[in-house]
Design an enzyme around this catalytic site. Structure first.
Site, mmCIF file in Angstrom:
data_model
loop_
_atom_site.group_PDB
_atom_site.id
_atom_site.type_symbol
_atom_site.label_atom_id
_atom_site.label_comp_id
_atom_site.label_asym_id
_atom_site.label_seq_id
_atom_site.Cartn_x
_atom_site.Cartn_y
_atom_site.Cartn_z
ATOM 1 N N ARG A 54 32.769 17.712 10.786
ATOM 2 C CA ARG A 54 33.162 17.533 12.164
ATOM 3 C C ARG A 54 34.428 18.287 12.543
ATOM 4 O O ARG A 54 34.458 19.016 13.528
ATOM 5 C CB ARG A 54 33.455 16.050 12.452
ATOM 6 C CG ARG A 54 32.300 15.243 12.903
ATOM 7 C CD ARG A 54 32.515 13.803 12.484
ATOM 8 N NE ARG A 54 32.294 13.771 11.059
ATOM 9 C CZ ARG A 54 31.103 13.514 10.523
ATOM 10 N NH1 ARG A 54 30.117 13.178 11.279
ATOM 11 N NH2 ARG A 54 30.920 13.575 9.225
ATOM 12 N N THR A 55 35.487 18.086 11.765
ATOM 13 C CA THR A 55 36.794 18.593 12.189
ATOM 14 C C THR A 55 36.775 20.117 12.257
ATOM 15 O O THR A 55 37.271 20.721 13.213
ATOM 16 C CB THR A 55 37.878 18.090 11.224
ATOM 17 O OG1 THR A 55 37.764 16.672 11.130
ATOM 18 C CG2 THR A 55 39.265 18.445 11.715
ATOM 19 N N LYS A 82 40.903 32.015 -8.016
ATOM 20 C CA LYS A 82 41.450 32.949 -9.001
ATOM 21 C C LYS A 82 42.914 32.619 -9.289
ATOM 22 O O LYS A 82 43.638 33.416 -9.877
ATOM 23 C CB LYS A 82 41.355 34.386 -8.486
ATOM 24 C CG LYS A 82 39.931 34.844 -8.212
ATOM 25 C CD LYS A 82 39.958 36.280 -7.684
ATOM 26 C CE LYS A 82 38.573 36.722 -7.240
ATOM 27 N NZ LYS A 82 38.644 37.982 -6.472
ATOM 28 N N ARG A 104 43.537 21.853 6.498
ATOM 29 C CA ARG A 104 43.124 20.597 5.858
ATOM 30 C C ARG A 104 43.372 20.768 4.375
ATOM 31 O O ARG A 104 42.978 21.775 3.777
ATOM 32 C CB ARG A 104 41.657 20.286 6.119
ATOM 33 C CG ARG A 104 41.177 19.141 5.230
ATOM 34 C CD ARG A 104 39.837 18.593 5.627
ATOM 35 N NE ARG A 104 39.932 17.787 6.833
ATOM 36 C CZ ARG A 104 38.967 16.967 7.245
ATOM 37 N NH1 ARG A 104 37.847 16.850 6.560
ATOM 38 N NH2 ARG A 104 39.115 16.253 8.348
ATOM 39 N N HIS A 132 46.004 12.428 10.086
ATOM 40 C CA HIS A 132 44.906 13.181 10.702
ATOM 41 C C HIS A 132 45.103 13.043 12.214
ATOM 42 O O HIS A 132 44.358 12.345 12.896
ATOM 43 C CB HIS A 132 43.581 12.572 10.248
ATOM 44 C CG HIS A 132 42.378 13.415 10.521
ATOM 45 N ND1 HIS A 132 42.407 14.566 11.284
ATOM 46 C CD2 HIS A 132 41.082 13.276 10.129
ATOM 47 C CE1 HIS A 132 41.186 15.084 11.337
ATOM 48 N NE2 HIS A 132 40.371 14.320 10.640
HETATM 49 C C1 NCD Z 1 37.680 11.746 8.080
HETATM 50 C C2 NCD Z 1 38.539 12.622 7.220
HETATM 51 O O1 NCD Z 1 38.070 13.579 6.612
HETATM 52 O O2 NCD Z 1 39.714 12.325 7.193
HETATM 53 N N1 NCD Z 1 36.647 12.363 8.722
HETATM 54 C C3 NCD Z 1 36.900 13.118 9.827
HETATM 55 O O3 NCD Z 1 37.742 13.977 9.851
HETATM 56 N N2 NCD Z 1 36.165 12.850 10.911
HETATM 57 C C4 NCD Z 1 37.359 10.464 7.481
HETATM 58 C C5 NCD Z 1 36.631 10.411 6.178
HETATM 59 O O4 NCD Z 1 36.530 11.364 5.437
HETATM 60 O O5 NCD Z 1 36.168 9.316 5.889
#
Ligand code: NCD
Length: 308
Positions: A54-55, A82, A104, A132
């Site tokens: 999603r993100t 590497k 991320r 987040h």
């Molecule tokens: C979450 C995450 O990756 O922090 N998902 C997201 O970004 N929508 C929550 C999760 O992984 O459970």
């Protein structure tokens, strides 16, 4: 604003500014051609060192709707394998001329570290158990979009709080906006020093449900658990899962939310996923809108921002 790393960095005024900007972006998204030239000529790099559905796609869609160019970096197929360091990797991407870097990373604090190295804006797309912020913003926007007033709103966040960066950012965002947040989990899934968070705690979902305006379910984060923190997933579902019986205890006007990815049959029964109170896909749609607002404010404001 150069970077977006945590909700605490934003404060209430910062959150409000993003909400209002997101309203304008929702209007853009509703047009027959949902694209504006606001970030034309800008380049947004997404650097994901951890899995995401999603993100990542949401940020990419948001950047494209604002006409930015998108550069996709995937750690799993890069020279990180590497032995290249985070700093060298970031400096390499930045040297290509990027205006924003979306990060991320499995390590808490990695985006802040990147922000210290980079001249480009850095947006935290999830770091370890820590934060987040854009998830919290899209969740706040989803609640606001339903016409709900945050003042005195009862939000219950249920599940694996201890491993959840979503919970930490959402507690900050919802409490800053005036909501009463209750964390609902067995003691093993609560973080140490939980009393330091702006939230109360309950170990009984059944006790909390009738008073809940927003039920926010979290995923059991197996990949972050190094020991069995619940007797079994079946047991967890029996005590903390949203079953059809529990859904009946929730007020008719309540909202049911989940950041995804959902584990059907663990935090939520498959039958409840189709309940009319579930807002999971609204969250996804609003994610694009809110990330457009964030990119516009962060990248566009450095250079005046183009027209909407
Ligand atoms: C979450 C995450 O990756 O922090 N998902 C997201 O970004 N929508 C929550 C999760 O992984 O459970």
């Amino acid at each position: 604003m150069k970077d977006l790393l945590t909700i605490a960095d934003l404060g209430k005024d910062g959150i409000d500014e993003i909400m209002v900007t997101a309203d304008a972006m929702a209007e853009v998204s509703a047009r027959p051609i949902p694209k504006v030239p606001a970030l034309r000529g800008k380049t947004v790099a997404s650097m994901f060192f951890e899995d995401s559905t999603r993100t990542r796609t949401s940020f990419e869609t948001a950047a494209k709707r604002l006409s930015a160019d998108v550069l996709n970096f995937s750690a799993s197929s890069s020279s990180v394998n590497k032995g290249e360091s985070l700093r060298d990797t970031v400096e390499t991407i930045e040297a290509m001329g990027v205006d924003a870097i979306i990060v991320r990373h499995r390590s808490s604090g990695a985006p802040r570290q990147v922000a210290q190295w980079a001249k480009a804006s850095v947006l935290n797309a999830g770091d370890g158990w820590h934060a987040h912020p854009t998830q919290a913003l899209l969740d706040a926007y989803t609640i606001r979009d339903e016409g709900r007033d945050f003042d005195g709103l009862n939000v219950a966040i249920v599940g694996d709080i201890s491993h959840s960066r979503v919970a930490r950012s959402n507690i900050e965002a919802f409490s800053t906006l005036g909501a009463n947040v209750t964390l609902v989990a067995p003691p093993t899934l609560l973080p140490p020093h939980v009393e330091a968070l702006e939230a109360s705690v309950s170990h009984s979902l059944d006790a909390v449900l009738p008073e809940t305006d927003v039920l926010y379910l979290l995923r059991m984060q197996h990949e972050r658990m190094d020991q069995a923190l619940v007797p079994s997933l079946h047991e967890y579902h029996r005590s903390f899962g949203l079953t059809p019986d529990r859904a009946k205890q929730l007020p008719a006007s309540a909202l049911i939310m989940h950041p995804g990815p959902m584990n059907r049959g663990i935090e939520i029964s498959p039958e409840v996923i189709d309940d009319s109170r579930v807002r999971v896909l609204n969250q996804v749609a609003n994610g694009v809108t809110v990330r457009m607002a964030v990119l516009y404010l962060v990248v566009g404001s450095n250079s005046g921002g183009g027209a909407l």
